[in-house]
Design a protein around this motif. Structure first.
Motif, mmCIF file in Angstrom:
data_model
loop_
_atom_site.group_PDB
_atom_site.id
_atom_site.type_symbol
_atom_site.label_atom_id
_atom_site.label_comp_id
_atom_site.label_asym_id
_atom_site.label_seq_id
_atom_site.Cartn_x
_atom_site.Cartn_y
_atom_site.Cartn_z
ATOM 1 N N GLU A 196 8.004 -3.268 11.936
ATOM 2 C CA GLU A 196 7.103 -2.065 11.728
ATOM 3 C C GLU A 196 6.926 -2.329 10.249
ATOM 4 O O GLU A 196 8.131 -2.326 9.259
ATOM 5 C CB GLU A 196 7.922 -1.014 12.194
ATOM 6 N N THR A 197 5.579 -2.071 9.736
ATOM 7 C CA THR A 197 5.406 -1.913 8.465
ATOM 8 C C THR A 197 4.686 -0.646 7.807
ATOM 9 O O THR A 197 4.478 0.152 8.941
ATOM 10 C CB THR A 197 4.695 -3.033 7.690
ATOM 11 N N ASN A 198 4.831 -0.194 6.813
ATOM 12 C CA ASN A 198 3.959 1.158 6.521
ATOM 13 C C ASN A 198 2.578 0.894 6.417
ATOM 14 O O ASN A 198 1.842 -0.209 5.953
ATOM 15 C CB ASN A 198 4.305 1.545 5.159
ATOM 16 N N TYR A 199 1.720 1.846 6.839
ATOM 17 C CA TYR A 199 0.410 1.831 7.059
ATOM 18 C C TYR A 199 -0.444 1.711 5.704
ATOM 19 O O TYR A 199 -1.511 1.153 5.472
ATOM 20 C CB TYR A 199 -0.130 3.070 7.693
ATOM 21 N N GLN A 200 0.296 2.115 4.527
ATOM 22 C CA GLN A 200 -0.100 1.829 3.226
ATOM 23 C C GLN A 200 0.066 0.325 2.532
ATOM 24 O O GLN A 200 -0.524 0.184 1.682
ATOM 25 C CB GLN A 200 0.605 2.936 2.266
ATOM 26 N N LEU A 201 0.525 -0.475 3.325
ATOM 27 C CA LEU A 201 0.962 -1.881 2.955
ATOM 28 C C LEU A 201 -0.477 -2.583 2.299
ATOM 29 O O LEU A 201 -0.287 -3.130 1.072
ATOM 30 C CB LEU A 201 1.583 -2.610 3.871
ATOM 31 N N ASP A 202 -1.492 -2.478 2.882
ATOM 32 C CA ASP A 202 -2.699 -3.272 2.233
ATOM 33 C C ASP A 202 -3.409 -2.612 1.050
ATOM 34 O O ASP A 202 -4.079 -3.084 0.485
ATOM 35 C CB ASP A 202 -3.505 -3.571 3.484
ATOM 36 N N ASN A 203 -3.112 -0.969 1.047
ATOM 37 C CA ASN A 203 -3.402 -0.363 -0.053
ATOM 38 C C ASN A 203 -2.470 -0.702 -1.476
ATOM 39 O O ASN A 203 -2.943 -0.097 -2.633
ATOM 40 C CB ASN A 203 -3.502 1.013 0.104
ATOM 41 N N ILE A 204 -1.469 -1.407 -1.310
ATOM 42 C CA ILE A 204 -0.433 -1.683 -2.470
ATOM 43 C C ILE A 204 -1.469 -2.720 -3.231
ATOM 44 O O ILE A 204 -1.721 -4.008 -2.930
ATOM 45 C CB ILE A 204 0.788 -1.983 -2.099
ATOM 46 N N LYS A 205 -1.943 -2.685 -4.652
ATOM 47 C CA LYS A 205 -2.368 -3.538 -5.492
ATOM 48 C C LYS A 205 -1.430 -3.830 -6.585
ATOM 49 O O LYS A 205 -0.953 -2.794 -7.334
ATOM 50 C CB LYS A 205 -3.614 -2.801 -5.979
#
Length: 410
Positions: A196-205
């Protein structure tokens, strides 16, 4: 009452042996087993290999396995009635039990070891070293925050807190950005394995900051060329010559320090003049390279009877070329980062330029000094950069720099 039969339907060899389970009007299931037989050796009425072949050990074992299969299926059916759904999936799962998914740790520190195990055959040793470095940094971060990081915890808030921690420990912004990108890579790899990963993972820049790239100008290279021999020991002179070669060929230290005269061949150019080329395989990319050798390199080689300078380790090379540049009085004060061995991190402040010289400077000097004179595509081929954006970032060219150079054509 339930009945179980073994059936061979095909007349072609080898034929699949099917198993059929029936119980009243509601249960009638059939599935392929993992066994095959020549139909001529199958007794349909007895549902087993014919008698004369059962003397053979292989057929005898097959006969035993089929009996065990029937008995086992009947036992499983009796245990499953009223408890599980008895359907085609049920019987197929009994014949070929689904493999249990491997369970991977959801703790970030532990998963880095799993990531390394997966990738160690595909990446360079330097990448594994970076992964382990980030692992130890995260361990210190956990100790500082008194928390245990799980992969699902990697969100925008973690990114901000982690940046603050790293900045407090004097890490350079681009080092922090690189580490965050690695952490995202670990998490994405874990996600592909069902973690399981966090739903914000792709928003980390994690953006890289423009830095002043250190390179040797043509004037500074001339200073190095013109150092009096009396000021150089044999080892320092040897390193000086390797440094000049790197400035003239634009290759990584892992490649040019392996150069040997056996790699050189001569080809005629369009004017019919023999031109020296050197052919080698890049250590980092495994790419086969053929590049021209500058006449300045050939001139250096004459000192060594047509060979390259004596072999030297990367570590000793790094130390010696700083001394070379110090002797050449390359001492302009500039802002840069340098590893502080006492506090074990890179520190950004003002240094004399020679202090910031390291093994990559020759490659960057080659690219920077020839940019705008040699077509960029040729320079990219020489340096091994795959995109122009990467190349321009490497030599520190901004959009403004490019626009000003472009203005010269209008």
């Amino acid at each position: 009452m339930a009945s179980i039969n073994l059936i061979v339907q095909s007349t072609k060899s080898p034929a699949v042996i099917y198993i059929r389970l029936r119980d009243g009007r509601n249960i009638d299931l059939k599935a392929k087993t993992n066994y095959h037989i020549d139909p001529l050796n199958w007794d349909q009425s007895e549902q087993r290999p014919i008698k004369k072949v059962r003397k053979d050990i292989d057929f005898a074992n097959l006969d035993t396995d089929l009996k065990d299969l029937k008995n086992g299926l009947l036992k499983e059916y009796n245990n499953s009635k009223g408890v599980k759904i008895i359907d085609n999936q049920w019987i197929n799962d009994y014949i070929n039990p689904p493999k249990e998914a491997e369970i991977y740790s959801n703790k970030l520190i532990d998963y880095i070891d799993i990531f390394i195990a997966f990738r160690k055959q595909d990446v360079k040793a330097s990448t594994i070293t970076k992964c382990n470095g980030i692992k130890h940094l995260l361990m210190r971060y956990q100790e500082y925050t008194k928390t245990v990081l799980h992969i699902r915890d990697i969100d925008v808030k973690f990114k901000m807190d982690f940046e603050k921690y790293c900045l407090s420990k004097k890490y350079a912004p681009n080092t922090i950005a690189r580490n965050i990108r690695f952490i995202k890579t670990f998490c994405r790899h874990a996600k592909s394995n069902g973690v399981e990963t966090n739903y914000q993972l792709d928003n980390i820049k994690a953006k890289y900051h423009k830095v002043d790239n250190i390179y040797l100008t043509e004037e500074e290279i001339s200073k190095i060329v013109n150092i009096p021999i009396k000021d150089l020991s044999e080892g320092i002179e040897n390193a000086r010559d390797w440094l000049l070669i790197s400035c003239y060929c634009g290759q990584r230290v892992s490649d040019f320090l392996r150069f040997d005269k056996s790699m050189i061949r001569y080809e005629k150019n369009k004017q019919g003049v023999l031109t020296p080329l050197i052919e080698f395989t890049q250590m980092k990319t495994d790419k086969l390279m053929t590049i021209p050798l500058s006449p300045k390199v050939i001139e250096i080689m004459k000192k060594y009877d047509g060979n390259f300078p004596k072999k030297i380790s990367d570590q000793k090379y790094n130390i010696h070329i700083k001394k070379v540049c110090e002797i050449a009085k390359i001492n302009e004060l500039i802002i840069g980062t340098k590893f502080d061995h006492e506090i074990k991190i890179k520190v950004e402040k003002e240094y004399q330029k020679w202090e910031l010289v390291s093994s990559h400077i020759g490659r960057r000097s080659f690219a920077s000094n020839n940019y705008g004179t040699v077509p960029t595509s040729f320079l990219m081929y020489m340096t091994g950069h795959t995109t122009e954006a990467m190349f321009l970032t490497y030599i520190g060219k901004s959009n403004k720099d490019i626009a000003m150079e472009l203005a010269n054509y209008f």
